[in-house]
Write a protein that holds these residues in place. Structure first.
Motif, PDB file in Angstrom:
ATOM      1  N   LEU A  94     -60.440 -31.526  27.446  1.00 55.18           N
ATOM      2  CA  LEU A  94     -59.019 -31.724  27.721  1.00 55.18           C
ATOM      3  C   LEU A  94     -58.686 -33.217  27.756  1.00 55.18           C
ATOM      4  O   LEU A  94     -57.609 -33.633  27.315  1.00 55.18           O
ATOM      5  CB  LEU A  94     -58.644 -31.057  29.041  1.00 55.18           C
ATOM      6  N   GLY A  95     -59.631 -34.022  28.261  1.00 57.78           N
ATOM      7  CA  GLY A  95     -59.448 -35.462  28.234  1.00 57.78           C
ATOM      8  C   GLY A  95     -59.334 -35.986  26.811  1.00 57.78           C
ATOM      9  O   GLY A  95     -58.541 -36.889  26.518  1.00 57.78           O
ATOM     10  N   SER A  96     -60.120 -35.414  25.902  1.00 52.19           N
ATOM     11  CA  SER A  96     -60.041 -35.790  24.492  1.00 52.19           C
ATOM     12  C   SER A  96     -58.669 -35.457  23.923  1.00 52.19           C
ATOM     13  O   SER A  96     -58.089 -36.255  23.169  1.00 52.19           O
ATOM     14  CB  SER A  96     -61.134 -35.066  23.697  1.00 52.19           C
ATOM     15  N   ALA A  97     -58.150 -34.282  24.265  1.00 52.16           N
ATOM     16  CA  ALA A  97     -56.829 -33.883  23.770  1.00 52.16           C
ATOM     17  C   ALA A  97     -55.744 -34.834  24.262  1.00 52.16           C
ATOM     18  O   ALA A  97     -54.854 -35.234  23.497  1.00 52.16           O
ATOM     19  CB  ALA A  97     -56.529 -32.451  24.209  1.00 52.16           C
ATOM     20  N   VAL A  98     -55.822 -35.208  25.530  1.00 52.13           N
ATOM     21  CA  VAL A  98     -54.843 -36.142  26.092  1.00 52.13           C
ATOM     22  C   VAL A  98     -54.954 -37.501  25.402  1.00 52.13           C
ATOM     23  O   VAL A  98     -53.948 -38.132  25.043  1.00 52.13           O
ATOM     24  CB  VAL A  98     -55.033 -36.281  27.610  1.00 52.13           C
ATOM     25  N   ALA A  99     -56.184 -37.964  25.203  1.00 55.31           N
ATOM     26  CA  ALA A  99     -56.390 -39.258  24.546  1.00 55.31           C
ATOM     27  C   ALA A  99     -55.831 -39.244  23.126  1.00 55.31           C
ATOM     28  O   ALA A  99     -55.220 -40.227  22.671  1.00 55.31           O
ATOM     29  CB  ALA A  99     -57.876 -39.601  24.530  1.00 55.31           C
ATOM     30  N   ALA A 150     -60.754 -40.548  22.192  1.00 50.98           N
ATOM     31  CA  ALA A 150     -60.651 -39.107  21.941  1.00 50.98           C
ATOM     32  C   ALA A 150     -61.869 -38.595  21.195  1.00 50.98           C
ATOM     33  O   ALA A 150     -62.392 -37.506  21.490  1.00 50.98           O
ATOM     34  CB  ALA A 150     -59.380 -38.798  21.153  1.00 50.98           C
ATOM     35  N   LEU A 151     -62.352 -39.369  20.215  1.00 49.70           N
ATOM     36  CA  LEU A 151     -63.528 -38.961  19.441  1.00 49.70           C
ATOM     37  C   LEU A 151     -64.769 -38.897  20.321  1.00 49.70           C
ATOM     38  O   LEU A 151     -65.524 -37.915  20.269  1.00 49.70           O
ATOM     39  CB  LEU A 151     -63.751 -39.946  18.289  1.00 49.70           C
ATOM     40  N   VAL A 152     -64.974 -39.936  21.130  1.00 49.49           N
ATOM     41  CA  VAL A 152     -66.145 -39.952  22.019  1.00 49.49           C
ATOM     42  C   VAL A 152     -66.094 -38.775  22.990  1.00 49.49           C
ATOM     43  O   VAL A 152     -67.103 -38.073  23.190  1.00 49.49           O
ATOM     44  CB  VAL A 152     -66.220 -41.288  22.789  1.00 49.49           C
ATOM     45  N   GLY A 184     -53.170 -31.908  20.907  1.00 50.22           N
ATOM     46  CA  GLY A 184     -53.274 -33.340  21.148  1.00 50.22           C
ATOM     47  C   GLY A 184     -53.222 -34.143  19.861  1.00 50.22           C
ATOM     48  O   GLY A 184     -52.503 -35.154  19.763  1.00 50.22           O
ATOM     49  N   VAL A 185     -53.974 -33.710  18.845  1.00 48.71           N
ATOM     50  CA  VAL A 185     -53.959 -34.399  17.557  1.00 48.71           C
ATOM     51  C   VAL A 185     -52.564 -34.312  16.927  1.00 48.71           C
ATOM     52  O   VAL A 185     -52.056 -35.297  16.353  1.00 48.71           O
ATOM     53  CB  VAL A 185     -55.014 -33.804  16.609  1.00 48.71           C
ATOM     54  N   ALA A 186     -51.936 -33.147  17.037  1.00 47.41           N
ATOM     55  CA  ALA A 186     -50.594 -32.975  16.474  1.00 47.41           C
ATOM     56  C   ALA A 186     -49.604 -33.937  17.123  1.00 47.41           C
ATOM     57  O   ALA A 186     -48.801 -34.577  16.423  1.00 47.41           O
ATOM     58  CB  ALA A 186     -50.131 -31.533  16.664  1.00 47.41           C
ATOM     59  N   VAL A 187     -49.649 -34.066  18.438  1.00 48.28           N
ATOM     60  CA  VAL A 187     -48.743 -34.985  19.135  1.00 48.28           C
ATOM     61  C   VAL A 187     -49.002 -36.424  18.693  1.00 48.28           C
ATOM     62  O   VAL A 187     -48.072 -37.181  18.366  1.00 48.28           O
ATOM     63  CB  VAL A 187     -48.906 -34.850  20.662  1.00 48.28           C
ATOM     64  N   VAL A 194     -66.840 -30.663  13.267  1.00 47.75           N
ATOM     65  CA  VAL A 194     -66.727 -31.685  12.224  1.00 47.75           C
ATOM     66  C   VAL A 194     -65.268 -31.971  11.888  1.00 47.75           C
ATOM     67  O   VAL A 194     -64.839 -33.136  11.809  1.00 47.75           O
ATOM     68  CB  VAL A 194     -67.496 -31.254  10.957  1.00 47.75           C
ATOM     69  N   VAL A 195     -64.473 -30.928  11.696  1.00 48.68           N
ATOM     70  CA  VAL A 195     -63.075 -31.119  11.312  1.00 48.68           C
ATOM     71  C   VAL A 195     -62.282 -31.787  12.429  1.00 48.68           C
ATOM     72  O   VAL A 195     -61.487 -32.707  12.184  1.00 48.68           O
ATOM     73  CB  VAL A 195     -62.428 -29.772  10.911  1.00 48.68           C
ATOM     74  N   HIS A 196     -62.489 -31.358  13.666  1.00 49.87           N
ATOM     75  CA  HIS A 196     -61.782 -31.994  14.774  1.00 49.87           C
ATOM     76  C   HIS A 196     -62.183 -33.460  14.907  1.00 49.87           C
ATOM     77  O   HIS A 196     -61.354 -34.305  15.267  1.00 49.87           O
ATOM     78  CB  HIS A 196     -62.061 -31.240  16.076  1.00 49.87           C
ATOM     79  N   ALA A 197     -63.438 -33.771  14.625  1.00 45.00           N
ATOM     80  CA  ALA A 197     -63.872 -35.169  14.631  1.00 45.00           C
ATOM     81  C   ALA A 197     -63.195 -35.950  13.513  1.00 45.00           C
ATOM     82  O   ALA A 197     -62.780 -37.109  13.704  1.00 45.00           O
ATOM     83  CB  ALA A 197     -65.391 -35.251  14.508  1.00 45.00           C
TER      84      ALA A 197
END
Length: 210
Positions: free
Chosen positions: A40-45, A54-56, A107-110, A171-174
């Motif tokens: 969830l932290g990744s999504a927020v970042a 976000a990647l890390v 998160g990525v969409a935003v 992989v795709v989300h990265a």
């Protein structure tokens, strides 16, 4: 498509990490919740366009997600003969995965729509494809369990593996986080691939239950 090969490849290092984490106070459910929080932290970042962070966090969340099952299996093996184990952890794990996957797409969409003027609709297609896939394999797992036709590959659910599985999702989300300016085109291709997987799972599940 790649899950079986990837699980075999990382089995030894995962078991080694699980052995190191096998300490009082560390539980599989605790690791699941930690992976959920990090995801969830990744999504927020991603939403605030901290793409590197976000990647890390995304990759770390997936590592932790892989350790909860390894620790659970280790403790189940070491349990006294005849003892029973709960399936609550498996339920928590799959629920956390769904939350993290969906939140990361949002998160990525935003981040991509505000930072690079990307359209929303490719990400909505990804969420729709995820929804159909989830419905297909959760329904199959439930009915297969009830009718004695479950598939046992070590996971909590009877998983119908197809083109798009966990490894491809990671992989795709990265890639989204590495190349956020291409997030929308990546989402279109990914939605198509996940859509094909959904059709494959529906057909395979129907045939297996006939």
């Amino acid at each position: 498509m790649l899950d079986r090969s990837m699980r075999a490849l990382i089995a030894r290092p995962t078991d080694a990490l699980a052995r190191a984490l096998d300490r009082p106070g560390i539980t599989p459910d605790g690791l699941t919740l930690a992976g959920l929080a990090i995801g969830l932290g990744s999504a927020v970042a991603a939403g605030v366009q901290w793409w590197g962070a976000a990647l890390v966090l995304w990759l770390l969340s997936r590592v932790v997600d892989g350790l909860d099952g390894a620790l659970a299996r280790r403790r189940r093996t070491a349990a006294p003969e005849g003892s029973t184990h709960s399936e609550a952890g498996g339920f928590l794990d799959i629920t956390a995965d769904f939350v993290v996957y969906g939140a990361t797409v949002v998160g990525v969409a935003v981040g991509a729509t505000t930072g690079f003027d990307a359209p929303w609709w490719p990400f909505l297609l990804v969420l729709l494809a995820y929804y159909i896939n989830g419905a297909a394999f959760l329904a199959f797992s439930s009915i297969a369990e009830r009718t004695g036709r479950q598939l046992d590959d070590g996971r909590s659910l009877s998983f119908l593996g197809r083109i798009a599985e966990g490894t491809e999702t990671i992989v795709v989300h990265a890639l989204w986080l590495i190349l956020p300016f291409w997030a929308a085109p990546i989402a279109i291709g990914w939605a198509a691939l996940v859509g094909v997987s959904a059709v494959q799972r529906i057909v395979a599940g129907y045939r297996a239950l006939r």
